[in-house]
Design a protein around this motif. Sequence first.
Motif, short mmCIF file in Angstrom:
data_model
loop_
_atom_site.label_atom_id
_atom_site.label_comp_id
_atom_site.label_asym_id
_atom_site.label_seq_id
_atom_site.Cartn_x
_atom_site.Cartn_y
_atom_site.Cartn_z
N GLN A 33 0.82 -1.20 0.00
CA GLN A 33 0.00 0.00 0.00
C GLN A 33 0.86 1.26 0.00
OE1 GLN A 33 -3.47 -0.04 -0.28
NE2 GLN A 33 -3.00 2.10 -0.79
N ALA A 34 1.97 1.20 0.72
CA ALA A 34 2.88 2.36 0.73
C ALA A 34 3.41 2.63 -0.67
CB ALA A 34 4.03 2.11 1.70
N GLY A 35 3.71 1.56 -1.40
CA GLY A 35 4.18 1.72 -2.77
C GLY A 35 3.11 2.30 -3.68
N ILE A 36 1.89 1.80 -3.54
CA ILE A 36 0.78 2.32 -4.35
C ILE A 36 0.53 3.79 -4.07
CG2 ILE A 36 -1.72 2.15 -4.72
CD1 ILE A 36 -1.43 -0.89 -4.23
N ASP A 37 0.51 4.14 -2.79
CA ASP A 37 0.29 5.54 -2.41
C ASP A 37 1.38 6.44 -2.97
OD1 ASP A 37 -1.94 4.73 -1.01
OD2 ASP A 37 -0.97 4.78 0.96
N ALA A 38 2.62 5.95 -2.94
CA ALA A 38 3.74 6.76 -3.43
C ALA A 38 3.67 6.92 -4.95
CB ALA A 38 5.07 6.13 -3.02
N VAL A 39 3.27 5.84 -5.65
CA VAL A 39 3.12 5.93 -7.10
C VAL A 39 2.05 6.97 -7.47
CG1 VAL A 39 2.30 4.69 -9.15
CG2 VAL A 39 3.95 3.61 -7.61
N LEU A 40 0.96 6.94 -6.74
CA LEU A 40 -0.12 7.90 -7.00
C LEU A 40 0.32 9.33 -6.70
CD1 LEU A 40 -3.18 5.90 -5.59
CD2 LEU A 40 -2.54 6.25 -7.98
N GLN A 41 1.13 9.48 -5.66
CA GLN A 41 1.62 10.82 -5.33
C GLN A 41 2.54 11.35 -6.43
OE1 GLN A 41 4.21 11.24 -1.89
NE2 GLN A 41 3.35 13.26 -1.41
N LYS A 42 3.31 10.46 -7.03
CA LYS A 42 4.21 10.88 -8.12
C LYS A 42 3.41 11.42 -9.30
CE LYS A 42 8.07 11.19 -10.48
NZ LYS A 42 7.53 11.54 -11.81
N SER A 43 2.16 11.01 -9.42
CA SER A 43 1.31 11.54 -10.49
C SER A 43 0.95 13.00 -10.25
CB SER A 43 0.03 10.71 -10.60
OG SER A 43 0.32 9.37 -10.93
N GLN A 44 1.12 13.44 -9.01
CA GLN A 44 0.87 14.83 -8.66
C GLN A 44 2.13 15.39 -7.97
OE1 GLN A 44 -2.67 14.20 -6.21
NE2 GLN A 44 -3.99 14.78 -7.93
N PRO A 45 3.19 15.59 -8.72
CA PRO A 45 4.49 15.95 -8.12
C PRO A 45 4.47 17.24 -7.31
CG PRO A 45 4.48 16.33 -10.49
CD PRO A 45 3.24 15.57 -10.18
N TYR A 46 3.51 18.08 -7.57
CA TYR A 46 3.42 19.32 -6.80
C TYR A 46 3.02 19.07 -5.35
CZ TYR A 46 -1.16 18.28 -8.83
OH TYR A 46 -2.29 17.63 -9.25
N THR A 47 2.64 17.83 -5.03
CA THR A 47 2.32 17.49 -3.63
C THR A 47 3.53 16.95 -2.88
OG1 THR A 47 1.65 15.19 -4.08
CG2 THR A 47 -0.03 16.91 -4.34
N ILE A 48 4.65 16.82 -3.59
CA ILE A 48 5.88 16.28 -2.98
C ILE A 48 6.78 17.43 -2.57
CG2 ILE A 48 7.89 14.80 -3.31
CD1 ILE A 48 6.32 13.31 -5.48
N PRO A 49 6.94 17.69 -1.29
CA PRO A 49 7.79 18.80 -0.84
C PRO A 49 9.26 18.47 -1.02
CG PRO A 49 7.01 17.56 1.04
CD PRO A 49 6.32 16.97 -0.15
N SER A 50 10.09 19.48 -1.09
CA SER A 50 11.53 19.26 -1.27
C SER A 50 12.13 18.49 -0.10
CB SER A 50 12.25 20.61 -1.42
OG SER A 50 12.04 21.44 -0.29
N SER A 51 11.50 18.60 1.07
CA SER A 51 12.00 17.87 2.24
C SER A 51 11.92 16.36 2.05
CB SER A 51 11.20 18.26 3.49
OG SER A 51 9.82 17.99 3.33
N ASP A 52 11.07 15.90 1.10
CA ASP A 52 10.95 14.46 0.85
C ASP A 52 12.18 13.87 0.17
OD1 ASP A 52 8.54 14.25 2.07
OD2 ASP A 52 7.46 13.44 0.33
N PHE A 53 13.07 14.72 -0.30
CA PHE A 53 14.34 14.23 -0.82
C PHE A 53 15.24 13.75 0.33
CE2 PHE A 53 13.23 16.97 -4.46
CZ PHE A 53 13.55 16.13 -5.51
#
Length: 385
Positions: A33-53
Amino acid sequence: MILKHQKHLFNIEDHITYLNTASLSPSFKAVEQAGIDAVLQKSQPYTIPSSDFFDPVTELKGLFAQLIDVDESERIASIPSVSYGIATVTNNIKLNSGDEIVIIEEQFPSNYYAWKKLADTYDAKLITVANPNLKAHNAKQWNQDLLDHITNKTAVVALGNIHWSNGTIFDLKAIRAKTRKYDALLIVDGSQTIGAFPFSVKEIQPDALICAGYKWLFGPYGCGYAYYSSYFDDGEPIENNWANRLHSEKLSDLTNYESQYKPFANRFAVGESGNFIYVKMQIEALKQVIDWTPKAIQDYCKSISYEAVEELTGLGFQIEHADYRTHHLFGAKLPEHINIKDLKTVLQEQNIFLSFRGSYIRISCHLFNTKSDFDTLVNAIKSIL
């Protein structure tokens, strides 16, 4: 802690008998589920903050450090494979002509090729300690032979905590003591133990510990971990990526090029180590493994396998004594009266999954297995006798 089976946390079908985690682990439902959620988040990259690097990687390294008993999580690097981690080690070792690198017979290729190349580069010698192949006390003799091969010519000892195909335990405390005597490095491949068998960096004090993440640590294929001791603090990474440099968290200043690496093992992390998908899956996996504890996992695997081991031994299989092997992974040498082709056929027909390694079958189990899985295996073998 006494564990009961945890099959409800996995998506393994009831008709499947999976005894092959040593090859590739199934995912927990939470990891999936964590992988699925992360894949879906990648579809909306503007929801990924720079801190996630950076922040999830920091959390991940802290979890792995906890698992292997390390106080400084900055000594942990995120890597894509064991071969990458070993290459980093060999890239930072210089030898003298005639120095010796000690390995064990039939070591996994990723922990052989790099040492062969290093030996050839410096006109050093690669010393392979053979499996004695004794019917009794084989592991004890193999350990003694290994210790006897560590001499004043030894520069490096490189091996797994156990043998990857049969589960033979190598006494790392004794090996570490002997390497200390001759000022030799100890490089450990923990791919088949970390997560399922207790290990303490504080106790063993290896110079490096390299570990695949897709087996007993239940991460996705293509992830791994490395611990590097102070010996490598000023080492050279095998690649130069932006995230390994000092102050790289300041994304707006990245073109103010930085000559210094981040301290400790951070310099050795693979490029794109902040992988938004993999890291989140790895975090979920490590949290669960730490909650279970490797000791409890080992005890559970022993409890569900010991009767089958006795039966297999009675059928003529050769299995190392329980005191000298692991219980989550062990090899059973086939007796001469069993036809390998017939065995492979019946296992395939009954959806029983394990590995063949030479004249051995390698059996590897975990908390999704039960005693009935071993009963199924034994009965399948009996059916071809």
